[in-house]
Scaffold this motif. Structure first.
Motif, short mmCIF file in Angstrom:
data_model
loop_
_atom_site.label_atom_id
_atom_site.label_comp_id
_atom_site.label_asym_id
_atom_site.label_seq_id
_atom_site.Cartn_x
_atom_site.Cartn_y
_atom_site.Cartn_z
N VAL A 33 30.11 43.87 46.74
CA VAL A 33 31.35 44.14 46.02
C VAL A 33 31.08 44.19 44.51
CG1 VAL A 33 33.63 43.18 45.44
CG2 VAL A 33 32.89 43.26 47.81
N GLY A 34 30.26 43.27 44.03
CA GLY A 34 29.91 43.26 42.61
C GLY A 34 29.18 44.52 42.18
N ILE A 39 29.24 49.98 39.53
CA ILE A 39 29.12 51.44 39.61
C ILE A 39 30.45 52.10 39.27
CG2 ILE A 39 28.75 53.36 41.21
CD1 ILE A 39 26.72 51.52 42.65
N PHE A 40 31.55 51.53 39.77
CA PHE A 40 32.88 52.08 39.51
C PHE A 40 33.18 52.05 38.02
CE2 PHE A 40 37.49 51.45 39.08
CZ PHE A 40 37.93 52.63 39.65
N LYS A 41 32.91 50.93 37.35
CA LYS A 41 33.16 50.83 35.92
C LYS A 41 32.31 51.83 35.14
CE LYS A 41 34.58 46.00 35.83
NZ LYS A 41 34.24 44.65 35.35
N GLU A 46 32.06 56.90 32.03
CA GLU A 46 31.51 58.25 31.86
C GLU A 46 32.62 59.29 31.86
OE1 GLU A 46 28.50 58.90 34.78
OE2 GLU A 46 27.12 57.48 33.87
N LEU A 47 33.62 59.11 32.73
CA LEU A 47 34.74 60.06 32.75
C LEU A 47 35.52 60.00 31.45
CD1 LEU A 47 36.11 59.68 36.38
CD2 LEU A 47 35.04 61.69 35.36
#
Length: 97
Positions: A33-34, A39-41, A46-47
């Motif tokens: 989960v960490g 990766i999500f952050k 980047e977006l």
């Protein structure tokens, strides 16, 4: 406090999680989960950078070329492994779902 979780709700929830996953699998689950959150952050940042970069390109007085590689000439690229004539994923217009 009709919608809030009471302390006994948390105790029951933790007990159910321990029964379902077991104490041996919880550290691996927490690690995955960490990593997923990391990766999500990174992708969100980047977006945001791409969005702010595109806004600067579209601003008045900004660049009038469609892409940096269009005026650089053949063989120009961002690195040694770039192939002339190919469009990278960041330059591609991807439709939103």
């Amino acid at each position: 406090m009709t919608g809030a979780l009471q302390p006994w709700h948390w105790i029951v929830l933790i007990a159910i999680v321990l029964l379902l996953f077991g104490s041996s699998r919880l550290p691996g689950l927490a690690k995955s989960v960490g990593q997923s959150m990391k990766i999500f952050k990174k992708e969100v940042n980047e977006l945001r950078e791409d969005k702010s970069g595109n806004a600067a390109d579209n601003a008045p007085g900004g660049s009038t070329t469609s892409s940096p590689s269009s005026t650089a000439g053949p063989g120009a690229g961002s690195g040694t492994d770039s192939v002339p004539g190919l469009i990278s994923n960041k330059d591609r217009d991807i439709p939103k779902a």
